[in-house]
Design an enzyme around this catalytic site. Structure first.
Site, mmCIF file in Angstrom:
data_model
loop_
_atom_site.group_PDB
_atom_site.id
_atom_site.type_symbol
_atom_site.label_atom_id
_atom_site.label_comp_id
_atom_site.label_asym_id
_atom_site.label_seq_id
_atom_site.Cartn_x
_atom_site.Cartn_y
_atom_site.Cartn_z
ATOM 1 N N ILE A 4 78.417 84.979 62.753
ATOM 2 C CA ILE A 4 78.563 83.737 63.351
ATOM 3 C C ILE A 4 78.762 82.973 62.083
ATOM 4 C CG2 ILE A 4 77.353 81.695 64.404
ATOM 5 C CD1 ILE A 4 75.176 83.713 65.470
ATOM 6 N N VAL A 9 82.911 82.028 60.809
ATOM 7 C CA VAL A 9 84.000 82.655 60.225
ATOM 8 C C VAL A 9 84.258 82.008 58.685
ATOM 9 C CG1 VAL A 9 86.617 83.054 60.355
ATOM 10 C CG2 VAL A 9 85.162 83.115 62.403
ATOM 11 N N GLY A 10 84.021 80.788 58.837
ATOM 12 C CA GLY A 10 84.377 79.882 57.553
ATOM 13 C C GLY A 10 85.655 79.089 57.562
ATOM 14 N N TYR A 59 86.043 76.061 58.614
ATOM 15 C CA TYR A 59 85.929 74.903 59.349
ATOM 16 C C TYR A 59 86.939 74.762 60.022
ATOM 17 C CZ TYR A 59 81.335 74.676 57.033
ATOM 18 O OH TYR A 59 79.980 74.840 56.594
ATOM 19 N N ASP A 119 83.243 81.346 65.708
ATOM 20 C CA ASP A 119 83.417 80.079 65.204
ATOM 21 C C ASP A 119 83.840 78.880 66.128
ATOM 22 O OD1 ASP A 119 83.772 79.303 61.829
ATOM 23 O OD2 ASP A 119 84.277 77.831 63.264
ATOM 24 N N ASP A 139 80.752 77.968 70.620
ATOM 25 C CA ASP A 139 79.502 77.344 69.959
ATOM 26 C C ASP A 139 78.234 78.266 69.914
ATOM 27 O OD1 ASP A 139 77.287 75.481 69.247
ATOM 28 O OD2 ASP A 139 78.696 74.015 69.655
ATOM 29 N N ASP A 170 75.480 82.824 59.952
ATOM 30 C CA ASP A 170 75.981 81.913 58.687
ATOM 31 C C ASP A 170 77.019 80.717 59.494
ATOM 32 O OD1 ASP A 170 76.505 80.744 56.164
ATOM 33 O OD2 ASP A 170 78.106 82.255 55.758
ATOM 34 N N HIS A 206 73.774 76.298 60.819
ATOM 35 C CA HIS A 206 72.422 76.246 60.160
ATOM 36 C C HIS A 206 71.588 75.000 60.484
ATOM 37 C CE1 HIS A 206 74.011 79.222 57.660
ATOM 38 N NE2 HIS A 206 75.222 78.433 57.036
ATOM 39 N N ASP A 249 71.103 81.069 54.634
ATOM 40 C CA ASP A 249 70.935 79.746 54.401
ATOM 41 C C ASP A 249 69.656 78.942 55.291
ATOM 42 O OD1 ASP A 249 72.886 80.235 53.082
ATOM 43 O OD2 ASP A 249 74.395 78.817 54.004
HETATM 44 C C1 LIG Z 1 79.346 78.286 56.057
HETATM 45 S S1 LIG Z 1 80.723 78.676 56.919
HETATM 46 C C2 LIG Z 1 80.753 80.483 57.189
HETATM 47 C C3 LIG Z 1 81.216 81.028 56.160
HETATM 48 C C4 LIG Z 1 81.330 82.711 56.517
HETATM 49 N N1 LIG Z 1 80.292 83.167 57.264
HETATM 50 C C5 LIG Z 1 81.591 83.281 55.141
HETATM 51 O O1 LIG Z 1 80.664 83.973 54.784
HETATM 52 O O2 LIG Z 1 82.633 83.249 54.679
HETATM 53 C C6 LIG Z 1 80.313 78.096 58.501
HETATM 54 C C7 LIG Z 1 81.181 78.080 59.546
HETATM 55 O O3 LIG Z 1 80.266 77.988 60.646
HETATM 56 C C8 LIG Z 1 81.235 77.378 61.648
HETATM 57 N N2 LIG Z 1 80.352 76.704 62.608
HETATM 58 C C9 LIG Z 1 79.590 75.495 62.324
HETATM 59 N N3 LIG Z 1 78.956 75.359 63.599
HETATM 60 C C10 LIG Z 1 78.995 76.211 64.288
HETATM 61 C C11 LIG Z 1 78.655 76.643 65.793
HETATM 62 N N4 LIG Z 1 77.575 75.662 66.280
HETATM 63 N N5 LIG Z 1 78.989 77.607 66.292
HETATM 64 C C12 LIG Z 1 79.667 78.410 65.632
HETATM 65 N N6 LIG Z 1 80.410 78.335 64.376
HETATM 66 C C13 LIG Z 1 79.958 77.367 63.820
HETATM 67 C C14 LIG Z 1 81.908 76.368 60.798
HETATM 68 O O4 LIG Z 1 83.128 75.808 61.590
HETATM 69 C C15 LIG Z 1 82.435 77.109 59.714
HETATM 70 O O5 LIG Z 1 83.470 77.795 59.589
#
Ligand SMILES: C[S@@+](CC[C@H](N)C(=O)[O-])C[C@H]1O[C@@H](n2cnc3c(N)ncnc32)[C@H](O)[C@@H]1O
Length: 379
Positions: free
Chosen positions: A191, A193-194, A196, A222, A240, A263, A266, A292
């Protein structure tokens, strides 16, 4: 090729020669070759060779006595793959298709490539052996994807730009849990992808998992559109993590999961919603990881640094699972009615900001009744 065909090939790679040939017949040798050469291309890290000239490699792949050629071209760090025979290849790799399949998707011990031969062109010319050995290096990199290679996750994290080592220090922990699973054909879901809202940023960890788990399907969830990170064996799902309907739908594509890594947002409430929805779909022996968990202490994320046992926080919730782990030992037994989750907690591991929950049948049975429940008076 479809995701299902890739799964079928991964599965076939560890089967008997007859079953491998039958799978190649079903899927078609051209599609099989395309899948395998895509893997070789992605495992070669050609993007590190941006100063290399164009190198053309022919793969002559045989199945049931018929040989078909495919061409991999690398040029300034980019790799393309197409069916057909090139006019002037720098090298020709000849191999049985079934053998290459075993090499690419087999377990490590089964990867031997006994039918492979390589014809190096221009071997009589200085170009092949003096100066930068472009052709040798490129071909060797392409072929290493079908050899038994072990990976250091921290190195992979740096290579693919994941923050799981450097910002966080999760990869040494992951290595401990994941190395015994690296040869299995798994369904892995992360969860987050990173990157944003930026469509092309992020995805580093998905690529790291794809490389480490060389026989597994890796899915990334994501809220933003992350289709740019879709690859063979990497599936992208937009939605979501707090939306249970979306998660259920995602499971329709992924199938039962072996590893979940949260991830994402959070937010404590999201972490718990996703866990409650996905944990029942984890296979026995599977691992559910929450990253986290410092946000468990951050009010801005729905956490608390005062009420440390608050079951609405990720650490408060997972701490309570420790009691679930020991649900059979309560005294009297009625003091705890085990939940479905209690019955399926195999182990819990707490690291700095990281919780790993192993799913396993938790019904070993309480200690026998004749074992005294109070210390024996030895005076
Ligand atoms: C910290 S980054 C993830 C980094 C990635 N897992 C890595 O290790 O490279 C957090 C990602 O979670 C996504 N995100 C935030 N809230 C979310 C949600 N409610 N459901 C799914 N994805 C979410 C954001 O868009 C962002 O791209």
């Amino acid at each position: 090729m479809t995701e299902q065909q890739v799964r079928e090939l991964i599965d076939a790679a560890t089967r008997t020669p007859g079953e491998i040939d039958a799978a190649i017949d079903r899927i078609g040798p051209a599609t099989v070759a395309a899948v395998l050469l895509d893997e070789l291309g992605s495992r070669a890290d050609i993007d590190e060779l941006t100063d290399y000239p164009t190198i053309v490699v022919e793969f002559a792949l045989s199945h049931r006595g018929e040989t078909a050629s495919h061409t991999i071209t690398t040029d300034k760090g980019r790799t393309t793959c197409a069916p057909g025979r090139p006019d002037a290849p720098d090298a020709v790799v000849s191999q049985e298709l079934a053998d290459l399949l075993r090499g690419v998707f087999g377990t490590r011990g089964a990867r031997t490539n006994p039918t492979r031969s390589i014809a190096w062109h221009h071997l009589g010319e200085p170009r092949a052996i003096v100066g930068p050995p472009h052709v040798f290096t490129t071909v060797r990199r392409l072929l290493r994807g079908s050899e038994p290679v072990s990976h250091d996750l921290s190195e992979l994290s740096i290579r693919f730009g994941s923050d799981k080592w450097g910002l966080h220090y999760y990869t040494p922990h992951y290595e401990k849990y994941f190395t015994p699973l690296a040869d299995l054909a798994l369904n892995i879901l992360e969860i987050g992808v990173g990157g944003y809202s930026h469509p092309e940023w992020g995805g580093g960890s998905l690529r790291m998992w794809k490389r480490f788990f060389h026989r597994s399907m890796v899915y990334g969830v994501d809220t933003f559109d992350k289709q740019a990170h879709q690859r063979q064996r990497i599936g992208i799902l937009q939605g979501d993590q707090s939306d249970v309907d979306f998660l259920e739908q995602a499971l329709g594509r992924t199938g039962p999961l072996d590893i979940v890594i949260d991830d994402g947002s959070h937010l404590n409430s999201d972490v718990l919603t996703s866990f409650r929805c996905l944990f029942p779909h984890l296979r026995p022996g599977g691992l559910y990881v929450v990253e986290d968990v410092q946000t468990s202490y951050w009010p801005g994320f729905g956490g608390s640094s005062e009420n440390l046992d608050d079951p609405a926080t990720s650490v408060g919730f997972t701490k309570a699972l420790v009691d679930g782990l020991n649900h059979e030992e309560f005294e009297p037994a009625e003091a705890r009615t085990p939940t479905a989750t209690d019955r399926q907690i195999g182990s819990l591991h707490f690291h700095h900001n990281l919780v790993v929950i192993e799913k396993a049948r938790n019904e070993e049975g309480a200690l026998p009744v004749w074992i005294p429940r109070r210390p024996i008076d030895r005076r």
